[in-house]
Scaffold this motif. Structure first.
Motif, short mmCIF file in Angstrom:
data_model
loop_
_atom_site.label_atom_id
_atom_site.label_comp_id
_atom_site.label_asym_id
_atom_site.label_seq_id
_atom_site.Cartn_x
_atom_site.Cartn_y
_atom_site.Cartn_z
N ASP A 1 1.03 -1.40 -0.10
CA ASP A 1 -0.04 -0.21 0.04
C ASP A 1 0.98 1.52 0.03
N THR A 2 1.61 1.24 0.88
CA THR A 2 2.91 2.28 0.59
C THR A 2 3.66 2.49 -0.55
N ILE A 3 3.88 1.89 -1.82
CA ILE A 3 4.78 1.86 -2.62
C ILE A 3 3.34 2.48 -3.85
N MET A 4 2.19 1.83 -3.76
CA MET A 4 1.22 2.12 -5.07
C MET A 4 1.26 3.27 -6.26
N GLU A 5 0.83 4.16 -5.10
CA GLU A 5 1.49 5.64 -6.41
C GLU A 5 2.04 5.91 -6.96
N GLN A 6 3.81 4.72 -7.07
CA GLN A 6 4.94 5.07 -7.44
C GLN A 6 4.25 4.15 -8.35
N LEU A 7 3.70 3.08 -8.76
CA LEU A 7 3.64 2.02 -9.60
C LEU A 7 2.70 2.33 -10.84
N PRO A 8 2.93 2.26 -12.33
CA PRO A 8 1.89 2.21 -13.27
C PRO A 8 0.84 1.22 -13.57
N LEU A 9 -0.08 1.77 -14.08
CA LEU A 9 -1.42 0.71 -13.85
C LEU A 9 -1.37 -0.97 -14.58
N TRP A 10 -0.29 -1.01 -15.16
CA TRP A 10 -0.44 -1.84 -15.75
C TRP A 10 0.11 -2.95 -15.47
N TYR A 11 1.61 -2.24 -14.40
CA TYR A 11 2.19 -3.37 -13.41
C TYR A 11 1.27 -3.91 -12.96
N LYS A 12 0.48 -2.65 -11.71
CA LYS A 12 -0.39 -3.32 -11.06
C LYS A 12 -1.32 -4.34 -11.88
N LYS A 13 -2.10 -4.06 -12.74
CA LYS A 13 -2.87 -5.34 -13.53
C LYS A 13 -1.78 -6.31 -13.93
N ALA A 14 -0.89 -6.69 -13.92
CA ALA A 14 -0.31 -7.63 -14.38
C ALA A 14 0.28 -8.60 -13.06
N VAL A 15 0.19 -8.21 -12.27
CA VAL A 15 0.95 -9.21 -10.96
C VAL A 15 -0.65 -8.78 -9.90
N MET A 16 -1.20 -7.91 -9.75
CA MET A 16 -2.53 -7.64 -9.32
C MET A 16 -3.91 -8.25 -8.96
N GLU A 17 -4.89 -7.82 -8.54
CA GLU A 17 -6.28 -8.17 -8.35
C GLU A 17 -7.13 -7.07 -8.16
N ARG A 18 -8.20 -6.87 -8.45
CA ARG A 18 -9.44 -6.19 -7.66
C ARG A 18 -9.81 -6.52 -6.85
N ASP A 19 -9.93 -6.38 -5.17
CA ASP A 19 -11.31 -6.64 -4.27
C ASP A 19 -12.47 -5.89 -4.53
N TYR A 20 -13.18 -6.08 -5.15
CA TYR A 20 -13.98 -5.07 -5.48
C TYR A 20 -16.01 -5.88 -4.45
N GLU A 21 -15.42 -6.37 -3.46
CA GLU A 21 -16.05 -6.76 -2.70
C GLU A 21 -15.75 -6.29 -1.64
N ALA A 22 -14.53 -5.83 -1.40
CA ALA A 22 -14.19 -5.16 -0.29
C ALA A 22 -14.62 -3.54 -0.69
N GLU A 23 -14.04 -3.38 -2.01
CA GLU A 23 -13.97 -1.60 -2.67
C GLU A 23 -15.83 -1.39 -2.28
N SER A 24 -16.80 -2.48 -2.20
CA SER A 24 -18.63 -2.23 -2.36
C SER A 24 -18.49 -1.86 -0.49
N ALA A 25 -17.84 -2.88 0.34
CA ALA A 25 -18.24 -2.47 1.77
C ALA A 25 -17.75 -0.97 2.55
N LEU A 26 -16.15 -0.75 1.54
CA LEU A 26 -15.90 0.30 1.86
C LEU A 26 -16.86 1.62 1.37
N LYS A 27 -17.06 1.59 0.20
CA LYS A 27 -17.93 2.49 -0.16
C LYS A 27 -19.29 2.51 0.42
N ARG A 28 -20.10 1.71 0.70
CA ARG A 28 -21.40 2.06 2.51
C ARG A 28 -20.93 2.68 3.35
N LEU A 29 -19.66 2.33 3.23
CA LEU A 29 -19.30 3.57 4.42
C LEU A 29 -18.46 4.69 4.51
#
Length: 883
Positions: free
Chosen positions: A564-592
């Protein structure tokens, strides 16, 4: 007799010329032929016998014996092929046994060069042996063949010996002293002509006799080799010259492999099959010093050549390497130059094997390198010029068949930023750290456990450019990890174990080989590489990698950072290559009303790339095929925005999968799993074991699909239980005391000849005390089994990190592993099964009373352990009906 007392050499003229040879003298005779040496050695022997001296002939050369057996002469034979250290120690032991005032004739020093291939190691032998002979007031004769050695080697011998004498023969026999310590007579250093019949020596004064002498000297030296180079370099220069003229003999190739790469017959054969002459010359060009490059470097180079030859279609996806190698001779020269040899000898003894290790380790950390080696270090660093590098151990025995030494020796990252002197200091410290790691307790324990403690274990060093990219202030590869050509970890019941398995992380691969805390590297079976072990997004996220190991360019150091501390320095294409989105967690955060993107590492897109996974599977399969043995590798992966990738093969070694007396192909394993996955267990390898039906009151524990190890039945002599609650409530800063207690118990029962079954809360060997006892393998090496115990009250959960160094240790040591869960996989576990037996902890560790409530050490009778791979069933309990 008193030190420096004159003795008779059997050659009166020599006695008068030198003002007598004295007790304590080492006499080096530089000769063209050994016959010239014998003209002086034989009278010496005759005189010594007549005088009743303790006379010894040290026989080790590949030449004809210099002396024949005769009354009054002791002859001892030694084998320099055992290696520098073993040979030197054996010689020293004999000298110690003979004691003071002994007289010696040694075989030709030059024969050591023939066996060890270098002048350097011959010189090191003399620099260690000569002073010890001097201390014991001995007289020793050494022949040295003229023109065979570098000026530097001869200079080191001259600086060490008491007498250095030049001998020439033509129509006459001549002798000219080059060095005579602590004596000085008029005309002593002039040439002398010797009369072999009378034993007289006459100084050459006239112009004509002198001119004839120097004419003879010039003729002899004209036949000498180039002495500006070490014999090692002269050999390679000659081999290059022959190759340019279309000749490269099998004898030359064999000598290069044995002197530089390996003495292992299996690896030797494979190297000859895949290496070309230019490969050997390129290797020599990238060496600092002489000697062997060690097992890790050899394995890396061989694996890369195999892949390049067998898989040329993947050339564009293979990252080239530009490694350097610090030869093993530099290690011993460092020991000799820094006066560490006495400590080294003391550590090799039975009583000093452990006790003398720490003083030697500290001495190795504080030594200095010779000026010529430091200059080569500077050139190496200039080549890398600011690129991060890693300094890795590559010992003689490392990464060989059945001896992985996984994680036993150090590797040190050098971020390589700063001034040239700062970078040099950091690099030298890194090499010292690698050298000192030969004395680490885990390495010593590993060598002893495998019967390797007396073998020659020189340390070479592999220097590699760190493969990766700059991401803002940080440097790391897109992904890295370890791979196995045969998986001992079945991810599905229909999994093809022969397809191989990857353990992969984002960032530096250290998180894939170490046992990370609260982190889970991705496991990918290569028959279905994109298939996750977990079914829900929540579980995928829960059991994912949270931290990344990086090189911080600004702070010039290795760091572990939350992603989390270096996410801003990582380009989107790299994130997509080695990471996934947790949309369930994002939805829970949105409700809050706290919405943000939630990424977690899975390397899913990379593992869905069939070109990448296909390459990795073929690479592992071809290496397995050529080695004739399962292998494991270390690798990095770099990718770009277009999705292109390159793989850097960093290491390859035979994978030890068997047990003592059991071939690898018959080993079967089953593994603990998380509640949320399908069963992970081994399948069909290994025979069946009949498990008896015990009464419930006789069962200590019973497990299903929660063990690792071959099918077996074994008697358990000692059980060590660590109370989970007691450990949980113990102060955090003091938890390492539990590890120290285990070390003491391990040592105690090893001396008793009894094996331990360890029952420990949470993760054994973790670096985080809150997750389990932070032991090293050395502290549990005497165990027959390790059981990780879950406890919901304290939150402890077992987690054997497949592919970690600890995992490899357990496999190689044939220590079974099992996990005790709080669910259906543990039908029976009676924690208080041994409450009626005596607790031996207090008597073994009387000074650790704060731990008395935490440890229970019992020695039950008739306790047995059964593991049946085929059924996945494990049982431990009392069984008295033993045939």
């Amino acid at each position: 007799m008193s030190a420096f007392e004159p003795i008779l050499s059997g050659y009166p003229g020599v006695d008068r010329m030198l003002d007598s040879i004295r007790l304590g003298d080492n006499v080096v005779w530089q000769v063209t032929t050994l016959d010239e040496f014998c003209r002086f050695a034989h009278p010496f022997v005759k005189q010594a016998i007549a005088d009743g001296r303790n006379l010894i002939y040290m026989r080790f050369g590949d030449h004809e014996p210099l002396l024949k057996p005769q009354p009054g002469l002791k002859i001892y034979e030694f084998d320099p092929n055992e290696g520098f250290e073993a040979f030197t120690v054996n010689i020293r032991s004999r000298i110690t046994e003979e004691g003071y005032d002994a007289f010696y004739v040694f075989d030709s020093l030059s024969s050591l060069q023939s066996v060890w291939y270098t002048d350097l190691m011959m010189g090191n032998f003399f620099r260690l042996t000569c002073p010890y002979l001097f201390i014991l007031d001995t007289v020793a004769y050494f022949p040295l063949l003229r023109g065979r050695h570098s000026y530097d080697a001869v200079a080191k011998i001259r600086d060490t010996t008491q007498l250095l004498l030049d001998v020439y023969s033509g129509e006459n026999l001549y002798i000219q002293p080059l060095k005579v310590w602590n004596r000085n007579l008029p005309e002593m250093f002039l040439p002398h002509i010797c009369d072999t019949e009378t034993g007289e020596c006459r100084t050459l004064r006239g112009g004509i006799p002198l001119s004839r002498y120097y004419q003879l000297v010039d003729e002899v030296k004209a036949e000498s080799q180039d002495q500006n180079l070490d014999s090692y370099d002269r050999f390679f220069a000659l081999a290059r010259l022959e190759y340019k003229h279309g000749k490269f003999s099998e004898e030359t190739e064999d000598q290069i492999i044995e002197s530089t790469m390996t003495k292992d017959a299996k690896l030797h054969e494979r190297i000859k099959q895949y290496f070309k002459p230019k490969d050997y010359f390129n290797l020599r060009d990238r060496m600092v010093g002489s000697g062997a490059i060690g097992g890790k470097a050899c394995g890396m180079l061989l694996a890369r050549r195999i892949v390049q030859t067998r898989l040329p279609e993947y050339a564009a996806h293979t990252e080239p390497h530009d490694s350097f190698y610090i030869g093993s001779d530099v290690f011993y020269s460092y020991i000799v130059a820094n006066d560490c040899w006495k400590m080294r000898i003391a550590q090799r003894t039975e009583e000093g094997y452990y006790t003398e290790a720490e003083p030697l380790r500290q001495a190795l950390l504080s030594g200095t390198f010779p000026p010529d080696i430091r200059e080569k270090f500077r050139s190496l660093l200039e080549y890398y010029s600011g690129s991060p590098i890693i300094v890795r151990s590559s010992s003689f025995l490392e990464d060989g068949f059945n001896n992985a030494f996984a994680g036993k020796y150090e590797s040190v990252f050098c971020v390589n930023q700063g001034t040239p002197e700062e970078c040099l200091t950091a690099f030298e410290d890194a090499v010292r750290t690698v050298y000192a790691s030969t004395m680490d307790l885990s390495a010593l324990e590993y060598r002893r456990q495998r019967g390797l403690e007396h073998l020659d274990e020189q340390m070479a060093v592999l220097v590699q450019r760190v493969s990766g990219s700059f991401w803002g202030n940080y440097f790391f590869p897109a992904a890295a990890g370890v791979g196995y050509s045969y998986s001992l970890y079945r991810t599905r019941k229909d999994a093809d174990l022969s397809a191989g398995l990857l353990r992969i992380v984002a960032g530096l691969g250290t998180r894939a080989v170490d046992r990370p805390e609260n982190d889970y590297p991705r496991l990918s079976s290569l028959d279905r590489p994109d298939l996750s072990l977990y079914h829900s997004v929540a579980d995928k996220h829960r059991f994912s990698q949270r931290n990344v190991d990086v090189l911080d360019i600004t702070d010039n150091q290795l760091k572990t950072l939350p992603f989390d501390t270096i996410m801003e320095q990582l380009p989107l294409w790299y994130k997509k290559a080695v990471m996934e989105r947790d949309y369930e967690a994002e939805s829970a955060l949105k409700r809050l009303n706290r919405w943000r993107q939630v990424w977690f590492v899975t390397c899913q897109k990379l593992l869905s790339d069939q070109e990448f996974t296909g390459y990795m599977q073929k690479m592992l399969k071809v290496l397995d095929e050529v080695y004739g043995n399962p292998v494991d590798i270390e690798y990095t992966v770099n990718i770009d925005e277009a999705g292109e990738f390159v793989v850097n093969l960093l290491q390859c070694r035979p994978l030890y999968t068997g047990t003592k007396g059991v071939p690898a192909s018959s080993a079967g394993f089953s593994f603990p799993v998380h509640d949320n996955t399908d069963s992970l267990y081994t399948g069909t390898k290994g025979g069946a074991v009949e498990i008896p039906a015990l009464p419930k009151e006789d069962i200590f524990f019973e497990l299903k699909d929660s063990s690792m190890g071959t099918s077996r039945k074994m008697k358990v002599e000692v059980v060590v239980q660590i109370d989970p609650i007691g450990y949980y409530e113990y102060p955090y800063k003091l938890k390492p005391q539990a590890a120290e207690a285990l070390r003491k118990l391990n040592l105690y029962y090893r001396e008793q000849g009894k094996k331990i079954l360890l029952m420990t809360p949470g993760r054994v060997g973790t670096s985080s005390p809150e997750l389990g006892v932070p032991v090293t393998f050395a502290s549990i090496s005497n165990c027959c089994g390790v059981c990780e115990v879950s406890d919901k009250r304290a939150g402890y959960m077992p987690e054997l990190s497949y592919g970690s160094h600890l995992f490899q240790d357990l496999v190689e040591a044939d220590i079974f592993y099992c996990a005790l869960w709080n669910d259906h996989r543990t039908p029976v576990y009676e924690e208080h099964f041994f409450d009626g037996l005596k607790n031996h902890f207090a008597e073994i560790c009387p000074d650790m009373d704060p731990l008395f409530h935490m440890f229970r050490v019992t020695e039950p009778e008739d306790l047995y352990y059964w593991n049946d791979v085929k059924s996945g069933r494990t049982l431990c309990g009392r069984w008295k009906s033993v045939s």
